[in-house]
Design a protein around this motif. Structure first.
Motif, PDB file in Angstrom:
ATOM      1  N   LEU A 179       4.563 -32.324   4.574  1.00  0.00           N
ATOM      2  CA  LEU A 179       4.492 -30.904   4.930  1.00  0.00           C
ATOM      3  C   LEU A 179       3.108 -30.340   4.637  1.00  0.00           C
ATOM      4  O   LEU A 179       2.945 -29.312   3.980  1.00  0.00           O
ATOM      5  N   GLY A 180       2.095 -31.076   5.103  1.00  0.00           N
ATOM      6  CA  GLY A 180       0.755 -30.505   5.099  1.00  0.00           C
ATOM      7  C   GLY A 180       0.691 -29.463   6.199  1.00  0.00           C
ATOM      8  O   GLY A 180       1.729 -29.009   6.711  1.00  0.00           O
ATOM      9  N   ALA A 181      -0.525 -29.100   6.602  1.00  0.00           N
ATOM     10  CA  ALA A 181      -0.682 -28.082   7.644  1.00  0.00           C
ATOM     11  C   ALA A 181       0.071 -28.496   8.909  1.00  0.00           C
ATOM     12  O   ALA A 181       0.777 -27.688   9.532  1.00  0.00           O
ATOM     13  N   MET A 182      -0.040 -29.780   9.285  1.00  0.00           N
ATOM     14  CA  MET A 182       0.570 -30.210  10.544  1.00  0.00           C
ATOM     15  C   MET A 182       2.080 -30.405  10.409  1.00  0.00           C
ATOM     16  O   MET A 182       2.853 -29.933  11.255  1.00  0.00           O
ATOM     17  N   ASN A 242       8.496 -33.294   1.004  1.00  0.00           N
ATOM     18  CA  ASN A 242       7.061 -33.444   0.776  1.00  0.00           C
ATOM     19  C   ASN A 242       6.845 -33.939  -0.642  1.00  0.00           C
ATOM     20  O   ASN A 242       7.592 -33.595  -1.564  1.00  0.00           O
ATOM     21  N   ARG A 243       5.793 -34.764  -0.800  1.00  0.00           N
ATOM     22  CA  ARG A 243       5.500 -35.309  -2.136  1.00  0.00           C
ATOM     23  C   ARG A 243       5.367 -34.179  -3.164  1.00  0.00           C
ATOM     24  O   ARG A 243       5.907 -34.265  -4.263  1.00  0.00           O
ATOM     25  N   THR A 244       4.664 -33.117  -2.795  1.00  0.00           N
ATOM     26  CA  THR A 244       4.555 -31.938  -3.663  1.00  0.00           C
ATOM     27  C   THR A 244       5.601 -30.931  -3.195  1.00  0.00           C
ATOM     28  O   THR A 244       5.437 -30.291  -2.149  1.00  0.00           O
ATOM     29  N   ARG A 267       5.475 -27.221  -1.337  1.00  0.00           N
ATOM     30  CA  ARG A 267       5.079 -26.969   0.057  1.00  0.00           C
ATOM     31  C   ARG A 267       6.287 -26.831   0.986  1.00  0.00           C
ATOM     32  O   ARG A 267       6.154 -26.426   2.126  1.00  0.00           O
ATOM     33  N   VAL A 282       1.750 -37.540   7.604  1.00  0.00           N
ATOM     34  CA  VAL A 282       1.010 -37.435   6.338  1.00  0.00           C
ATOM     35  C   VAL A 282      -0.461 -37.778   6.584  1.00  0.00           C
ATOM     36  O   VAL A 282      -0.867 -38.042   7.715  1.00  0.00           O
ATOM     37  N   VAL A 283      -1.222 -37.796   5.511  1.00  0.00           N
ATOM     38  CA  VAL A 283      -2.676 -37.815   5.676  1.00  0.00           C
ATOM     39  C   VAL A 283      -3.199 -39.104   6.315  1.00  0.00           C
ATOM     40  O   VAL A 283      -4.110 -39.077   7.128  1.00  0.00           O
ATOM     41  N   ALA A 311      -0.505 -43.520   2.983  1.00  0.00           N
ATOM     42  CA  ALA A 311       0.502 -42.541   2.538  1.00  0.00           C
ATOM     43  C   ALA A 311       1.801 -42.732   3.325  1.00  0.00           C
ATOM     44  O   ALA A 311       2.898 -42.673   2.756  1.00  0.00           O
ATOM     45  N   VAL A 350       5.457 -43.473   1.678  1.00  0.00           N
ATOM     46  CA  VAL A 350       6.652 -42.637   1.890  1.00  0.00           C
ATOM     47  C   VAL A 350       7.804 -43.502   2.414  1.00  0.00           C
ATOM     48  O   VAL A 350       8.937 -43.408   1.939  1.00  0.00           O
ATOM     49  N   ASN A 373      -2.401 -39.882  11.781  1.00  0.00           N
ATOM     50  CA  ASN A 373      -3.578 -40.430  12.477  1.00  0.00           C
ATOM     51  C   ASN A 373      -4.008 -41.766  11.871  1.00  0.00           C
ATOM     52  O   ASN A 373      -4.079 -41.911  10.653  1.00  0.00           O
ATOM     53  N   ILE A 389      -1.480 -36.651  17.744  1.00  0.00           N
ATOM     54  CA  ILE A 389      -1.387 -35.215  18.050  1.00  0.00           C
ATOM     55  C   ILE A 389      -2.744 -34.698  18.521  1.00  0.00           C
ATOM     56  O   ILE A 389      -3.717 -34.726  17.760  1.00  0.00           O
ATOM     57  N   ALA A 436      -3.863 -31.592  19.031  1.00  0.00           N
ATOM     58  CA  ALA A 436      -3.711 -30.145  18.841  1.00  0.00           C
ATOM     59  C   ALA A 436      -3.958 -29.851  17.375  1.00  0.00           C
ATOM     60  O   ALA A 436      -3.837 -30.745  16.528  1.00  0.00           O
ATOM     61  N   PRO A 453      -2.713 -27.283  14.072  1.00  0.00           N
ATOM     62  CA  PRO A 453      -1.383 -26.772  13.722  1.00  0.00           C
ATOM     63  C   PRO A 453      -0.936 -25.498  14.449  1.00  0.00           C
ATOM     64  O   PRO A 453       0.217 -25.452  14.912  1.00  0.00           O
TER      65      PRO A 453
HETATM   66  N1  FVH Z   1      -4.520 -30.493  10.859  1.00  0.00           N
HETATM   67  C1  FVH Z   1      -5.160 -30.866  11.963  1.00  0.00           C
HETATM   68  O1  FVH Z   1      -5.923 -30.115  12.538  1.00  0.00           O
HETATM   69  C2  FVH Z   1      -4.986 -32.254  12.569  1.00  0.00           C
HETATM   70  C3  FVH Z   1      -4.651 -32.165  14.031  1.00  0.00           C
HETATM   71  C4  FVH Z   1      -4.413 -33.516  14.679  1.00  0.00           C
HETATM   72  C5  FVH Z   1      -3.478 -34.390  13.845  1.00  0.00           C
HETATM   73  N2  FVH Z   1      -3.885 -34.401  12.460  1.00  0.00           N
HETATM   74  C6  FVH Z   1      -3.249 -35.470  11.671  1.00  0.00           C
HETATM   75  O2  FVH Z   1      -1.998 -35.065  11.117  1.00  0.00           O
HETATM   76  C7  FVH Z   1      -1.793 -35.731   9.878  1.00  0.00           C
HETATM   77  C8  FVH Z   1      -1.459 -34.715   8.785  1.00  0.00           C
HETATM   78  O3  FVH Z   1      -2.523 -33.778   8.744  1.00  0.00           O
HETATM   79  P1  FVH Z   1      -2.380 -32.405   7.966  1.00  0.00           P
HETATM   80  O4  FVH Z   1      -3.238 -31.410   8.647  1.00  0.00           O
HETATM   81  O5  FVH Z   1      -0.954 -32.047   7.782  1.00  0.00           O
HETATM   82  O6  FVH Z   1      -3.037 -32.798   6.552  1.00  0.00           O
HETATM   83  P2  FVH Z   1      -2.929 -32.064   5.146  1.00  0.00           P
HETATM   84  O7  FVH Z   1      -2.684 -30.608   5.305  1.00  0.00           O
HETATM   85  O8  FVH Z   1      -4.126 -32.484   4.370  1.00  0.00           O
HETATM   86  O9  FVH Z   1      -1.608 -32.676   4.475  1.00  0.00           O
HETATM   87  C9  FVH Z   1      -1.544 -34.025   4.088  1.00  0.00           C
HETATM   88  C10 FVH Z   1      -0.097 -34.430   3.863  1.00  0.00           C
HETATM   89  O10 FVH Z   1      -0.068 -35.819   3.458  1.00  0.00           O
HETATM   90  C11 FVH Z   1       0.677 -35.890   2.221  1.00  0.00           C
HETATM   91  N3  FVH Z   1       0.223 -37.033   1.433  1.00  0.00           N
HETATM   92  C12 FVH Z   1      -1.039 -37.412   1.142  1.00  0.00           C
HETATM   93  N4  FVH Z   1      -1.034 -38.533   0.408  1.00  0.00           N
HETATM   94  C13 FVH Z   1       0.255 -38.874   0.203  1.00  0.00           C
HETATM   95  C14 FVH Z   1       0.906 -39.953  -0.465  1.00  0.00           C
HETATM   96  N5  FVH Z   1       0.225 -40.886  -1.090  1.00  0.00           N
HETATM   97  N6  FVH Z   1       2.257 -39.967  -0.455  1.00  0.00           N
HETATM   98  C15 FVH Z   1       2.971 -39.015   0.182  1.00  0.00           C
HETATM   99  N7  FVH Z   1       2.420 -37.980   0.852  1.00  0.00           N
HETATM  100  C16 FVH Z   1       1.077 -37.910   0.867  1.00  0.00           C
HETATM  101  C17 FVH Z   1       0.398 -34.572   1.547  1.00  0.00           C
HETATM  102  O11 FVH Z   1       1.328 -34.384   0.530  1.00  0.00           O
HETATM  103  P3  FVH Z   1       0.984 -33.425  -0.724  1.00  0.00           P
HETATM  104  O12 FVH Z   1      -0.474 -33.636  -1.069  1.00  0.00           O
HETATM  105  O13 FVH Z   1       1.263 -32.031  -0.272  1.00  0.00           O
HETATM  106  O14 FVH Z   1       1.887 -33.877  -1.793  1.00  0.00           O
HETATM  107  C18 FVH Z   1       0.560 -33.627   2.739  1.00  0.00           C
HETATM  108  O15 FVH Z   1       1.917 -33.433   3.039  1.00  0.00           O
HETATM  109  C19 FVH Z   1      -3.083 -36.502   9.563  1.00  0.00           C
HETATM  110  O16 FVH Z   1      -2.922 -37.853   9.890  1.00  0.00           O
HETATM  111  C20 FVH Z   1      -4.111 -35.836  10.475  1.00  0.00           C
HETATM  112  O17 FVH Z   1      -5.177 -36.692  10.854  1.00  0.00           O
HETATM  113  C21 FVH Z   1      -3.952 -33.091  11.837  1.00  0.00           C
END
Ligand code: FVH
Length: 288
Positions: free
Chosen positions: A9-12, A31-33, A36, A65-66, A70, A74, A92, A117, A119, A121
């Motif tokens: 549940l990051g931005a995307m 989500n890991r954290t 969110r 996820v990132v 990751a 998961v 990605n 993706i 696009a 978010p």
């Molecule tokens: N945001 C954008 O503009 C781009 C648009 C195109 C596609 N990308 C891809 O989408 C994937 C996710 O991107 P995002 O924007 O959601 O990224 P963040 O907001 O930084 O969130 C990262 C999430 O990943 C989780 N995470 C990181 N490491 C781990 C791990 N070891 N185990 C479990 N989860 C993990 C993180 O969790 P937390 O830090 O909140 O606990 C977030 O949920 C990405 O591939 C882009 O390239 C987005």
């Protein structure tokens, strides 16, 4: 309406889950954290205690996820819940990342669809958003209505790595545009001029030049780089040399443009000065 779980549940991931909720799906999130997940819970999502809990009775699970490390972490937490499930991974990565994860998921008994993706978010669920998919055709067909609520969907075939390849190729086009924009900006602002004013010249110029791409694409497909050449490579090599010299004169680092200058000069040295610029591809697609 399907039961859909969103892992990550990051931005995307948050944008994907929120859009599914708005479309009336029953959405479970993890989500890991955990914090969110709270805004989504307020909007009607169930918060799962673990990835396995999220997947347990989901018709479809979406993972975003990132990176693939990751993603794998998961999924390893959900290993016991994977059999018989439908998984769409929108993280990605490279074609090899996608293929390896697809193999791992298949070994656990789940169907796998990879996605890229195209696009940001806020575009999710809106016109203009595109998601590329490849992998299980049956999974794509089963969940098409839910997936199309997120973005226009383009299915690229059964090779799980194809969506990642096309995603990165489209991003390559974007970063080429951005690096050209940044270099042009550094040159123009070195004279004290403003970038916003310069954009009134740059934008129509780029639009005009993008009109040459269908012809160049045809030359790449046919390998006939010497047909109907309007702007030959020997001439363009001098222009690129001038850009690099001007950059140094203006105290601008030539890094972005220098790679293009070097490859163009190399192609001219190989005897292709009469070809179109499309021929430069022959130097890069054969590099190991
Ligand atoms: N945001 C954008 O503009 C781009 C648009 C195109 C596609 N990308 C891809 O989408 C994937 C996710 O991107 P995002 O924007 O959601 O990224 P963040 O907001 O930084 O969130 C990262 C999430 O990943 C989780 N995470 C990181 N490491 C781990 C791990 N070891 N185990 C479990 N989860 C993990 C993180 O969790 P937390 O830090 O909140 O606990 C977030 O949920 C990405 O591939 C882009 O390239 C987005």
């Amino acid at each position: 309406m399907s039961k859909i779980s969103v892992l990550g549940l990051g931005a995307m991931g948050s944008a994907l889950a929120a859009t599914l909720l708005r479309n009336g799906h029953s959405v479970t999130v993890w989500n890991r954290t955990p914090a969110r997940a709270e805004p989504l819970a307020a909007a009607g999502a169930r918060i799962a205690a673990s990835p396995a809990d999220a997947m347990a009775d989901a018709d479809l699970t979406i993972l975003c996820v990132v990176d693939y490390a990751a993603a794998r972490a998961v999924l390893e937490e959900a290993e016991g819940a994977l059999a018989g499930r439908d998984l769409v991974n929108l993280t990605n990565g490279t074609p090899r990342d996608a293929q390896e994860l697809a193999d791992w998921v298949a070994a656990k008994g789940a169907a796998y669809l990879d996605g890229g993706i195209m696009a940001i978010p806020p575009m999710i669920g809106e016109a203009g958003a595109l998601i590329l998919y490849s992998g299980s055709t049956a999974l794509f067909e089963r969940h098409k209505p839910s997936l199309l609520a997120l973005a226009e969907g383009r299915f690229l075939g059964e090779d799980p790595g194809r969506a990642a390849l096309y995603d990165l190729a489209l991003l390559s086009g974007m970063y080429g545009l951005f690096s050209g924009f940044l270099h042009a900006g550094a040159l123009v602002t070195s004279s004290g001029a403003g970038m916003s004013d310069f954009l009134t010249l740059l934008l129509p110029w780029l639009e005009a030049m993008s009109g040459t791409l269908p012809d160049l694409a045809g030359k790449i497909d046919s390998g006939l780089h010497d047909r109907n050449v309007v702007s030959n490579l020997a001439m363009q090599a001098i222009a690129l040399e001038n850009i690099v010299r001007a950059s140094r004169e203006q105290n601008v680092a030539p890094d972005f443009i220098n790679a293009m200058r070097r490859l163009t000069a190399m192609r001219v040295d190989q005897g292709h000065g009469g070809d179109d610029i499309s021929g430069v591809i022959e130097l890069i697609r054969r590099l190991e």
